[in-house]
Scaffold this active site. Structure first.
Site, PDB file in Angstrom:
ATOM      1  N   GLN A 125      20.569  14.881  24.815  1.00 22.48           N
ATOM      2  CA  GLN A 125      21.170  15.502  24.093  1.00 22.48           C
ATOM      3  C   GLN A 125      21.389  16.277  22.860  1.00 22.48           C
ATOM      4  O   GLN A 125      22.053  15.532  22.319  1.00 22.48           O
ATOM      5  CB  GLN A 125      22.097  13.778  22.999  1.00 22.48           C
ATOM      6  CG  GLN A 125      22.733  12.284  24.034  1.00 22.48           C
ATOM      7  CD  GLN A 125      24.149  13.055  24.500  1.00 22.48           C
ATOM      8  OE1 GLN A 125      24.577  13.647  23.366  1.00 22.48           O
ATOM      9  NE2 GLN A 125      24.937  11.592  24.962  1.00 22.48           N
ATOM     10  N   SER A 126      20.846  16.704  24.139  1.00 20.84           N
ATOM     11  CA  SER A 126      20.643  18.087  23.137  1.00 20.84           C
ATOM     12  C   SER A 126      21.802  18.832  22.550  1.00 20.84           C
ATOM     13  O   SER A 126      22.819  19.275  23.405  1.00 20.84           O
ATOM     14  CB  SER A 126      19.467  18.824  23.187  1.00 20.84           C
ATOM     15  OG  SER A 126      19.248  20.540  23.700  1.00 20.84           O
TER      16      SER A 126
END
Ligand SMILES: *Cc1c(COP(=O)(O)O)cnc(C)c1O
Length: 402
Positions: A125-126
């Site tokens: 989920q960067s």
């Protein structure tokens, strides 16, 4: 000046292409490279930056400049403190948050070096990887993301939060095991990928480290500090509070604050690793820009104690805090970064007020809103709904809501 640079880069690149590709396709690449260089603007640093031994040559414009600063009625703060917020969650829409500022310098460097591809790394989920995907496409570069996840197959990856936007950009995503450290595991994979791309296309790949936190990305928050200065923040506030994830924001802000006379006290609330790691990172950055005599511990206060259960893991208390803040003040914090830092700030203001040099604080909102869409908030929100009964069914227009 700008057009002569464009011609220079275009000529060099086309020369390389002539060696490796047929004439026809090299002309296409030549035109494309020339078009990309038109995004480059010469970087004109403020006078106090000129003493550094490294400054980038170019930047590209990606962030919405002059993000607002306004009062923030965040709940739980002792009365004598006043809190304002700088809205770097508003540096853009899908291209929002702090990473955009770093990418103005990193992607300019990529274009200047004639790269056609960019590759970076992060968690599944960067925010950083998503910002790279969006910004790369805006500039005509091809994004490659190496993402750490516990997924066992591509079908486990889903379309939540930042991943949806990565997919919307057609970014190539390479899923690697969750706990992969950068230098021993991820960097070699980036280098291998660049080799493969070179073999397959003849084109070069620009490698961006985790969080974009190197001496080039540093200038994102050096120039953000210049913006703060122009907004009068150095006179209006005593303390500057922000989140520390890979250390680039902390390094840029605290080095700029040092170079302009230490007007603010800088506090970085960490959400991973430990304080020694971040002091070392900032010390190394100081050395790289030619300030080895400055001690990182003198220019920034790294605050441990609020990473909770670990990087990107949330406790119910933290998620309740985030919901309470949005209900009371309309500001959406994210669960991985700003939620933990703001929670820590409120705790410290009560338990440890002498940590702050005054009572006028500026909190930097570094973005991350898409982290709210990864499914983790669902349980807390449904619990809040059942307590407050905020959802009422009103299907029949002749009766009142029930
Ligand atoms: C990456 C990130 C941070 C941390 O910034 P660093 O420069 O990596 O320390 C903070 N907030 C958000 C929302 C981020 O995405």
């Amino acid at each position: 000046m700008r057009s002569s640079v464009a011609v220079l880069v275009g000529t060099q690149t086309s020369h390389l292409c002539f060696q490796t590709l047929k004439l026809e396709s090299s002309q296409i690449i030549y035109r494309r490279v020339q078009k990309m260089t038109t995004f480059l603007e010469p970087y004109d640093p403020p006078s106090w930056v000129k003493e550094l031994k490294f400054t980038p040559k170019f930047r590209v414009q990606l962030a919405q400049p002059n993000t607002p600063i306004h009062k923030w009625n965040i709940p739980g703060v002792p009365e004598r403190f006043s809190i304002h917020i700088k809205r770097d969650d508003m540096t853009g829409g899908t291209l929002s948050g702090n990473k955009v500022r770093k990418l103005e310098f990193l992607l300019a460097d990529a274009i200047d070096q004639g790269c056609k591809h960019v590759c970076t790394v992060g968690g599944i989920q960067s925010n950083h990887c998503r910002a790279v995907a969006v910004a790369a496409r805006q500039l005509g570069l091809v994004p490659h993301l190496i993402l750490c996840s516990s997924a066992k197959s591509a079908s486990d990856i889903g379309c939540d939060g930042n991943v949806l936007l990565n997919r919307m950009c057609g970014a190539d995503m390479y899923v690697v095991p969750r706990a992969s450290p950068y230098l021993p595991e991820l960097r070699p994979r980036q280098e291998r990928l660049a080799q493969i791309i070179k073999q397959q296309t003849g084109e070069s790949t620009y490698l961006i480290p985790v969080g974009g936190s190197n001496k080039v990305g540093l200038f994102g928050y050096i120039s953000a500090f210049q913006e703060l200065q122009a907004q009068g923040a150095l006179e209006k506030f005593d303390d500057l509070v922000f989140t520390c994830g890979s250390g680039g924001t902390a390094a840029g802000l605290s080095i700029a604050n040092y170079l302009t006379g230490n007007s603010l006290r800088c506090h970085g609330f960490l959400v991973c690793d430990d304080d020694v790691y971040f002091y070392d990172h900032i010390q190394q950055t100081l050395e790289e820009v030619g300030l080895p005599h400055v001690n990182a511990r003198d220019i920034v206060d790294i605050v441990p104690g609020y990473k909770g259960k670990g990087y990107s893991i949330s406790t119910e208390e933290e998620l309740d805090f985030i919901t309470n803040v949005s209900i009371k003040s309309g500001i959406m914090l994210d669960p991985t970064y700003t939620g933990k830092a703001a929670y820590g700030m409120v705790q410290e203001l009560t338990a440890n007020p002498q940590r702050f040099s005054g009572d006028r604080l500026l909190f930097l909102h570094t973005g991350g809103v898409f982290g709210l869409f990864d499914g983790r908030m669902d349980g807390v929100l449904k619990k809040t709904d059942s307590e407050t009964e905020s959802i009422k069914m009103w299907l029949n227009k002749t009766s009142d809501p029930s």
